[in-house]
Design a protein around this motif. Structure first.
Motif, mmCIF file in Angstrom:
data_model
loop_
_atom_site.group_PDB
_atom_site.id
_atom_site.type_symbol
_atom_site.label_atom_id
_atom_site.label_comp_id
_atom_site.label_asym_id
_atom_site.label_seq_id
_atom_site.Cartn_x
_atom_site.Cartn_y
_atom_site.Cartn_z
ATOM 1 N N LEU A 391 34.828 28.270 45.471
ATOM 2 C CA LEU A 391 34.823 29.707 45.340
ATOM 3 C C LEU A 391 33.545 30.199 44.910
ATOM 4 O O LEU A 391 33.079 31.486 45.563
ATOM 5 N N LEU A 392 32.813 29.414 44.206
ATOM 6 C CA LEU A 392 31.644 29.804 43.831
ATOM 7 C C LEU A 392 30.545 30.144 44.716
ATOM 8 O O LEU A 392 29.851 31.101 45.077
ATOM 9 N N ARG A 393 30.633 28.964 45.555
ATOM 10 C CA ARG A 393 29.665 28.885 46.871
ATOM 11 C C ARG A 393 29.948 29.873 47.815
ATOM 12 O O ARG A 393 29.122 30.533 48.372
ATOM 13 N N GLY A 394 31.366 30.212 47.966
ATOM 14 C CA GLY A 394 31.887 31.048 48.728
ATOM 15 C C GLY A 394 31.116 32.744 48.425
ATOM 16 O O GLY A 394 30.776 33.564 48.998
ATOM 17 N N LEU A 395 31.259 32.873 47.302
ATOM 18 C CA LEU A 395 30.756 34.131 46.455
ATOM 19 C C LEU A 395 29.318 34.229 46.718
ATOM 20 O O LEU A 395 28.862 35.349 47.321
ATOM 21 N N CYS A 397 27.281 33.032 48.774
ATOM 22 C CA CYS A 397 26.708 33.101 50.157
ATOM 23 C C CYS A 397 27.185 34.669 50.903
ATOM 24 O O CYS A 397 26.637 35.017 52.010
ATOM 25 N N GLY A 398 28.187 34.940 50.422
ATOM 26 C CA GLY A 398 28.663 36.204 50.926
ATOM 27 C C GLY A 398 30.043 36.108 51.832
ATOM 28 O O GLY A 398 30.463 37.010 52.450
ATOM 29 N N ALA A 399 30.338 34.959 51.854
ATOM 30 C CA ALA A 399 31.698 34.553 52.497
ATOM 31 C C ALA A 399 32.880 35.319 51.851
ATOM 32 O O ALA A 399 33.952 35.522 52.425
ATOM 33 N N LEU A 400 33.000 35.388 50.601
ATOM 34 C CA LEU A 400 33.911 35.956 49.748
ATOM 35 C C LEU A 400 33.507 37.031 48.905
ATOM 36 O O LEU A 400 32.158 37.190 48.477
ATOM 37 N N ASP A 401 34.331 37.906 48.499
ATOM 38 C CA ASP A 401 33.977 39.120 47.516
ATOM 39 C C ASP A 401 34.781 38.747 46.236
ATOM 40 O O ASP A 401 35.800 38.125 46.002
ATOM 41 N N LEU A 402 33.915 39.107 45.030
ATOM 42 C CA LEU A 402 34.300 38.877 43.651
ATOM 43 C C LEU A 402 35.899 39.725 43.565
ATOM 44 O O LEU A 402 36.663 39.084 42.728
ATOM 45 N N ALA A 403 36.046 40.774 44.007
ATOM 46 C CA ALA A 403 37.123 41.416 43.637
ATOM 47 C C ALA A 403 38.729 40.486 44.461
ATOM 48 O O ALA A 403 39.575 40.432 43.728
ATOM 49 N N GLU A 404 38.215 39.852 45.654
ATOM 50 C CA GLU A 404 39.448 39.245 46.213
ATOM 51 C C GLU A 404 39.812 37.922 45.457
ATOM 52 O O GLU A 404 40.675 37.441 45.217
ATOM 53 N N VAL A 405 38.622 37.360 44.921
ATOM 54 C CA VAL A 405 38.537 36.092 44.334
ATOM 55 C C VAL A 405 39.310 36.235 42.727
ATOM 56 O O VAL A 405 40.099 35.628 42.314
ATOM 57 N N THR A 406 39.218 37.214 42.292
ATOM 58 C CA THR A 406 39.544 37.702 40.780
ATOM 59 C C THR A 406 41.051 37.870 41.078
ATOM 60 O O THR A 406 41.777 37.544 40.335
ATOM 61 N N GLY A 407 41.124 38.530 42.277
ATOM 62 C CA GLY A 407 42.600 39.281 42.417
ATOM 63 C C GLY A 407 43.457 37.927 42.735
ATOM 64 O O GLY A 407 44.602 37.991 42.128
ATOM 65 N N ALA A 408 42.887 36.994 43.641
ATOM 66 C CA ALA A 408 43.766 35.865 44.046
ATOM 67 C C ALA A 408 43.941 35.164 42.646
ATOM 68 O O ALA A 408 45.037 34.191 42.703
ATOM 69 N N THR A 409 42.927 34.700 41.878
ATOM 70 C CA THR A 409 42.943 33.842 40.861
ATOM 71 C C THR A 409 43.241 34.282 39.189
ATOM 72 O O THR A 409 43.441 33.627 38.149
ATOM 73 N N GLY A 410 42.795 35.605 38.969
ATOM 74 C CA GLY A 410 43.033 36.190 37.859
ATOM 75 C C GLY A 410 41.727 35.509 37.049
ATOM 76 O O GLY A 410 41.692 36.095 35.833
ATOM 77 N N LEU A 411 40.817 35.174 37.459
ATOM 78 C CA LEU A 411 39.693 34.684 36.772
ATOM 79 C C LEU A 411 38.271 35.414 36.955
ATOM 80 O O LEU A 411 38.089 35.635 38.182
#
Length: 429
Positions: A391-395, A397-411
């Motif tokens: 997930l961090l690698r995705g964040l 490089c721009g593949a993922l957004d922090l809001a969606e990662v936090t929303g899905a994991t709670g982290l």
């Protein structure tokens, strides 16, 4: 229930102390040789630009040329997806993110090349080019137009070009120092390494520069380029690459595979020199095992098939590059080389698709692990480390957004970092 268990031991109290003393050298070696991943961003690629071609507008030019290639040969998400075989559900998101990336940060890592891409020039000409590279890179970091990582590939330390390589390194680093100091994103590449002593020599050069400029010891690191068979396997059958890492005395930041020099060294014919050749797979597997846990990262090589010419030819080159990049990512080679602006669309398409297509399942698995919720997979700390790292690698490089990662994991980002780089002994090694 509630019964008080009797606890009995047999070992003398001094046994633990004796074992601790016995293993103290091993503990020290583990800390020294296997510190784990540094937890910093790793670029998804390295772009090589010859020293005489590099200019103040190079990064922006690469992005503009990549966008122009998309406009001409894949003007919308459906067209791009049809070329690469992208899943329809991903096509719009990937295409939009690729275009945004090319507009905002087209190059993540750039190396001004003074080796094969530059060749042999009069000393005065190379001196001027090295000084110019230093000035332009310093200026780029000052005005915010730099790639996150930038530096040079010098000539190697073999006898024929050693003095020239040392001088170019000195001119470049001195120019940066005079222009305000070495940037945090500085990266140096030492090519055509064959013996550990060449790596040690690079360490001594950097030590001398640090001393001359009053820099902290160990401030400057470098990548080791693996382009010869001897760098992978020594005459006695041992893995040279492991000794190269040790010879760097903690300064090695990466191992970069040189597709064409290495293939030629083994006698692979030009038509079959590629990053998915069995010889390439063997070399990178040895590199990967040698580097695991050391904090030294691995980079794949490049393809020399350029996406130029008529649309059909560009599409063929795109499919090849996309497939090779996806293949590398599945093998945990998270970085590669890009030789032409036309490679950028497929580099980012492959990377973004890789991180987005498994995002929901990855995030759900990590959330279940962290919150101790049962599921269809029983994960361990080592898997949580891999999931959070993904997930961090995705964040980054721009593949993922922090809001969606936090929303899905709670982290939070800090919590993800903690899972990805746990302290030794935490069960994730």
């Amino acid at each position: 229930m509630g019964r008080q268990e009797k606890v009995t031991t047999s070992l003398a109290g001094t046994v633990g102390e004796e074992i601790g003393a016995f293993l103290a050298p091993v503990d020290a070696a583990l800390e020294r040789d296997y510190p784990g991943d540094p937890g910093t961003r790793q670029p998804v690629h390295t772009v090589y630009v010859p020293g005489d071609v590099f200019g103040a507008g190079t990064v922006r030019s690469w992005g503009d040329r990549a966008l122009a290639a998309l406009d001409e040969h894949a003007p919308d998400a459906a067209a791009f997806a049809a070329v690469l075989g992208l899943d329809g559900a991903l096509a719009e998101a990937v295409y939009a993110r690729v275009r945004t990336k090319l507009e905002r940060e087209p190059v993540e890592d750039l190396r001004v090349d003074f080796e094969d891409g530059y060749g042999s020039r009069p000393d005065a000409e190379e001196d001027a080019a090295a000084a110019r590279a230093a000035r332009l890179i310093a200026q780029a970091y000052e005005d915010g137009t730099a790639a996150p990582y930038m530096g040079i590939r010098m000539k190697c330390l073999e006898a024929a070009v050693r003095d020239r390589g040392i001088r170019t390194l000195d001119v470049f680093l001195s120019g940066l120092a005079e222009a305000g100091g070495l940037p945090d994103g500085l990266v140096l590449t030492l090519p055509k390494v064959t013996y550990p002593e060449q790596v040690t020599a690079m360490v001594r050069l950097l030590e001398a520069f640090e001393k001359a400029r009053g820099l902290a010891p160990g401030r400057i690191g470098f990548e080791i380029q693996i382009e010869t068979s001897q760098a992978v396997l020594a005459a006695d059958g041992t893995a040279t690459v492991a000794r190269l890492i040790r010879a760097a005395e903690g300064r090695a930041t990466g191992l970069h595979y040189g597709t064409f020099d290495y293939s030629a060294c083994l006698g692979v014919s030009a038509a079959h020199q590629a990053s998915d050749h069995p010889a390439a797979d063997h070399a990178k597997a040895v590199m990967q095992v040698a580097a695991a846990g050391t904090g030294v990262r691995l980079s794949d090589g490049s393809t020399n098939v350029l996406p130029v010419g008529p649309t059909g030819q560009v599409h063929d080159a795109w499919r090849l590059h996309y497939g090779l990049t996806r293949r590398a990512l599945a093998r945990a080679y998270y970085q590669g080389w890009d030789m032409h602006p036309g490679h950028l669309p497929t580099r980012y398409a492959a990377v973004f698709a890789f991180y987005r297509e498994g995002f929901e399942r990855t995030a759900a698995r990590l959330a279940r692990y962290v919150h101790r919720v049962g599921g269809d997979v029983m994960d361990e700390p080592a898997t949580a480390k891999a999931l959070s790292g993904h997930l961090l690698r995705g964040l980054d490089c721009g593949a993922l957004d922090l809001a969606e990662v936090t929303g899905a994991t709670g982290l939070t980002r800090a919590e993800l970092d903690g899972l990805a780089t746990p302290r030794r002994g935490g069960g994730a090694t």
